[in-house]
Scaffold this motif. Sequence first.
Motif, PDB file in Angstrom:
ATOM      1  N   ASP A 268      21.262  -1.779   2.392  1.00 15.84           N
ATOM      2  CA  ASP A 268      19.812  -1.711   2.252  1.00 15.84           C
ATOM      3  C   ASP A 268      19.471  -0.563   1.309  1.00 15.84           C
ATOM      4  N   ALA A 269      19.326  -0.896   0.032  1.00 22.69           N
ATOM      5  CA  ALA A 269      19.086   0.135  -0.986  1.00 22.69           C
ATOM      6  C   ALA A 269      17.606   0.360  -1.255  1.00 22.69           C
ATOM      7  N   PHE A 270      16.747  -0.525  -0.765  1.00 20.34           N
ATOM      8  CA  PHE A 270      15.332  -0.429  -1.114  1.00 20.34           C
ATOM      9  C   PHE A 270      14.415  -0.298   0.096  1.00 20.34           C
ATOM     10  N   GLY A 271      14.972  -0.280   1.286  1.00 20.40           N
ATOM     11  CA  GLY A 271      14.145  -0.207   2.481  1.00 20.40           C
ATOM     12  C   GLY A 271      13.364   1.086   2.582  1.00 20.40           C
ATOM     13  N   GLY A 272      12.061   0.965   2.838  1.00 27.65           N
ATOM     14  CA  GLY A 272      11.224   2.130   3.064  1.00 27.65           C
ATOM     15  C   GLY A 272      10.838   2.903   1.824  1.00 27.65           C
ATOM     16  N   LEU A 273      11.158   2.395   0.630  1.00 27.95           N
ATOM     17  CA  LEU A 273      10.805   3.133  -0.589  1.00 27.95           C
ATOM     18  C   LEU A 273       9.317   3.001  -0.879  1.00 27.95           C
ATOM     19  N   ASP A 274       8.720   4.087  -1.372  1.00 26.28           N
ATOM     20  CA  ASP A 274       7.311   4.054  -1.743  1.00 26.28           C
ATOM     21  C   ASP A 274       7.130   4.758  -3.081  1.00 26.28           C
ATOM     22  N   ASP A 275       5.916   4.699  -3.602  1.00 27.13           N
ATOM     23  CA  ASP A 275       5.586   5.351  -4.872  1.00 27.13           C
ATOM     24  C   ASP A 275       6.579   4.959  -5.968  1.00 27.13           C
ATOM     25  N   ARG A 276       6.863   3.660  -6.050  1.00 24.56           N
ATOM     26  CA  ARG A 276       7.862   3.194  -6.999  1.00 24.56           C
ATOM     27  C   ARG A 276       7.235   2.939  -8.373  1.00 24.56           C
ATOM     28  N   PRO A 277       8.034   3.030  -9.446  1.00 24.64           N
ATOM     29  CA  PRO A 277       7.511   2.705 -10.779  1.00 24.64           C
ATOM     30  C   PRO A 277       7.073   1.247 -10.838  1.00 24.64           C
ATOM     31  N   VAL A 278       6.148   0.963 -11.715  1.00 25.84           N
ATOM     32  CA  VAL A 278       5.657  -0.401 -11.890  1.00 25.84           C
ATOM     33  C   VAL A 278       6.784  -1.277 -12.414  1.00 25.84           C
ATOM     34  N   ASP A 279       6.928  -2.464 -11.825  1.00 24.21           N
ATOM     35  CA  ASP A 279       7.922  -3.435 -12.290  1.00 24.21           C
ATOM     36  C   ASP A 279       7.304  -4.224 -13.440  1.00 24.21           C
ATOM     37  N   SER A 280       7.779  -3.980 -14.653  1.00 21.08           N
ATOM     38  CA  SER A 280       7.148  -4.579 -15.836  1.00 21.08           C
ATOM     39  C   SER A 280       7.588  -6.011 -16.088  1.00 21.08           C
ATOM     40  N   ASP A 281       8.623  -6.482 -15.399  1.00 22.33           N
ATOM     41  CA  ASP A 281       9.174  -7.817 -15.630  1.00 22.33           C
ATOM     42  C   ASP A 281       9.759  -7.961 -17.034  1.00 22.33           C
ATOM     43  N   ARG A 282      10.036  -6.857 -17.707  1.00 26.05           N
ATOM     44  CA  ARG A 282      10.671  -6.903 -19.025  1.00 26.05           C
ATOM     45  C   ARG A 282      12.163  -6.655 -18.847  1.00 26.05           C
TER      46      ARG A 282
ATOM     47  N   SER B 229       0.832  -1.202   0.000  1.00 27.02           N
ATOM     48  CA  SER B 229       0.000   0.000   0.000  1.00 27.02           C
ATOM     49  C   SER B 229       0.863   1.247   0.000  1.00 27.02           C
ATOM     50  N   ARG B 230       0.316   2.330  -0.462  1.00 27.06           N
ATOM     51  CA  ARG B 230       1.041   3.596  -0.568  1.00 27.06           C
ATOM     52  C   ARG B 230       1.317   4.146   0.832  1.00 27.06           C
ATOM     53  N   ARG B 231       2.545   4.570   1.053  1.00 28.55           N
ATOM     54  CA  ARG B 231       2.890   5.120   2.352  1.00 28.55           C
ATOM     55  C   ARG B 231       3.060   6.624   2.270  1.00 28.55           C
ATOM     56  N   SER B 232       3.551   7.169   3.361  1.00 32.35           N
ATOM     57  CA  SER B 232       3.867   8.592   3.377  1.00 32.35           C
ATOM     58  C   SER B 232       4.971   8.868   2.382  1.00 32.35           C
ATOM     59  N   PRO B 233       5.031  10.044   1.766  1.00 31.54           N
ATOM     60  CA  PRO B 233       6.061  10.333   0.777  1.00 31.54           C
ATOM     61  C   PRO B 233       7.410  10.604   1.379  1.00 31.54           C
ATOM     62  N   THR B 234       7.666  10.199   2.606  1.00 33.29           N
ATOM     63  CA  THR B 234       8.979  10.402   3.202  1.00 33.29           C
ATOM     64  C   THR B 234       9.589   9.071   3.537  1.00 33.29           C
ATOM     65  N   VAL B 235      10.909   9.016   3.460  1.00 35.83           N
ATOM     66  CA  VAL B 235      11.636   7.810   3.827  1.00 35.83           C
ATOM     67  C   VAL B 235      12.723   8.211   4.802  1.00 35.83           C
ATOM     68  N   SER B 236      13.154   7.261   5.596  1.00 38.22           N
ATOM     69  CA  SER B 236      14.229   7.531   6.546  1.00 38.22           C
ATOM     70  C   SER B 236      15.562   7.258   5.898  1.00 38.22           C
TER      71      SER B 236
ATOM     72  N   THR C 219      15.635   8.716  -5.950  1.00 44.48           N
ATOM     73  CA  THR C 219      15.759   9.885  -6.820  1.00 44.48           C
ATOM     74  C   THR C 219      15.810   9.472  -8.287  1.00 44.48           C
ATOM     75  N   VAL C 220      16.610   8.445  -8.593  1.00 45.98           N
ATOM     76  CA  VAL C 220      16.729   7.986  -9.979  1.00 45.98           C
ATOM     77  C   VAL C 220      15.406   7.425 -10.482  1.00 45.98           C
ATOM     78  N   GLU C 221      14.711   6.666  -9.645  1.00 42.37           N
ATOM     79  CA  GLU C 221      13.419   6.126 -10.074  1.00 42.37           C
ATOM     80  C   GLU C 221      12.409   7.247 -10.343  1.00 42.37           C
ATOM     81  N   HIS C 222      12.413   8.281  -9.516  1.00 40.79           N
ATOM     82  CA  HIS C 222      11.483   9.386  -9.732  1.00 40.79           C
ATOM     83  C   HIS C 222      11.809  10.142 -11.013  1.00 40.79           C
ATOM     84  N   MET C 223      13.087  10.242 -11.361  1.00 38.79           N
ATOM     85  CA  MET C 223      13.476  10.991 -12.553  1.00 38.79           C
ATOM     86  C   MET C 223      13.252  10.196 -13.833  1.00 38.79           C
TER      87      MET C 223
ATOM     88  N   ALA D 256      11.257  14.067  -0.877  1.00 32.79           N
ATOM     89  CA  ALA D 256      11.200  14.305   0.565  1.00 32.79           C
ATOM     90  C   ALA D 256      11.672  13.073   1.325  1.00 32.79           C
ATOM     91  N   TYR D 257      12.379  13.290   2.425  1.00 33.96           N
ATOM     92  CA  TYR D 257      12.840  12.168   3.250  1.00 33.96           C
ATOM     93  C   TYR D 257      12.996  12.632   4.686  1.00 33.96           C
TER      94      TYR D 257
END
Length: 501
Positions: free
Chosen positions: A78-92, A21-28, A186-190, A155-156
């Motif tokens: 831990d490069a992915f902990g707490g990330l939200d609003d991520r792009p869809v993983d297309s499996d391609r 589920s979508r979380r707050s737009p901040t990460v630690s 940051t890279v995923e958002h861009m 935001a973080y």
Amino acid sequence: MPRKPPPQARQPRQARQPRPSRRSPTVSAPARPPRPRQSSRPRWGLRIATGVAALVLLAAGVGHLLVAELESGIHRVDAFGGLDDRPVDSDRGVNFLLVGTDGRDKITRAQKRRYRLGGAPCHCTDTMMLVHLSADRDRASVVSLPRDSYARIPAYTTPSGRVRPAHPQKLNAAYAEGGPSLTVRTVEHMTRVHIDHYLEVDFTSFMKTVDVVGGVTVCTTRPLKDRYTGLNLPAGTHALDGGQALQYVRSRHLDGAADLGRIRRQQRFLAAVIHQVTGSGTLLNPVKFGRVAATLLGSVRADRGFGAADMVALGQAMRGFTVESSEFVSVPVRLPGTPVKGLGSTLRWDRVRAARLFRALRQDRPLAVRRPERLRATLVDVPPSQVRVQVFNGTHTTGLARRTQRALRAGGFATVGAPADAASQGVRHTLIEYDPIWNRSVRSLAAALPGARLKPVARQGSVMRVTLGTDFRAVHPVRAEDPTAERGAAKAVTGAEVACP
């Protein structure tokens, strides 16, 4: 984060797990020690993510036991902990974010003096590459992300609990502010590209890895000299050891292209690494692979989800991988750079072309056009598109000037005027007349007309005059050493186009 299944051959796709589920737009952001203010000295960050060649392409033919032993040397992050609003993983396919840092803890004093690595490391990064491995594992697309790209850091939450809102910054500042997780976010958002794995290497392992594969061959059509790094290569082909290779990929004071020129040299070097590894039997020799992998894994940092099973499966699926299977491009930017208060000069991405590039990546489509005829072309310094030429027929062969001018135009040269007959026929030797101030450009034209004689003509102007003689046979294909600069914009090229002929 849901893990992708290892890319086993012919394995049916598993059902996608429900998205969180979508979380707050901040990460630690992970706690990071304060860093002193950086001086204006050149930054010695690692300029190329060697993980492309070493972690992804070197796994073929290695047994599970050996890889499992090597895996114990990987430092996890831990490069992915707490990330939200991520792009869809297309499996391609599979997407890696490769980050280079300036770690130099194990470099000797003699090496620091010889390769000009003085000063304390900044523990920062200014090199990032997105690497997309196609779903069928027969193509690797490498996209360089310029370090000075204008970005909005999402935001973080800081370690002290303060929420820092989204703010403008240079792309390389994401790592300094929040480490790997904020960099990934940051890279995923861009790009809106879902990142599956994170790999981070330093230039200590870079030097050692180059040495253990037996050095890497690069070529240059003009001398390369940078007093900041100590690089000093005459024109020609050179076999570089680890220290020399580090000088090559770090140098940015060779021409007016600065960081963008350095990115292009990094891409050429990576193509050379792939050529060296795939052509030397490393992929099929477990003992040789073990030496290379052990050298690299001693200092690599990787996400917790990238393990031995992934390495073995990728290697087995990519047994036929060659330098022709790779392609390289830099994110299209608008030049010149844009000054931003508090940030200095930044590079704004060309929104339309960048969006098109990342859409192709998400859809698992090739970025470069395969042109086999380019592989036998002669490397030249000045791109043919920058050479203006007019053709005259000095023979009795009707239509020769028209056909030759058409062939030069097809080869990329800027032909001008209408082809015509020379003042006299029966000319024996093909002649190129040129203004001496264009002495670099004329070499590109001479390479396309082997055997032609050169005649400098003062104040002739920018147009070169070719008079065909009876010794003329055909136009030979040429290609710029830096093909991405031919039209002044980022253009995807294959590894075979940027590696030495």
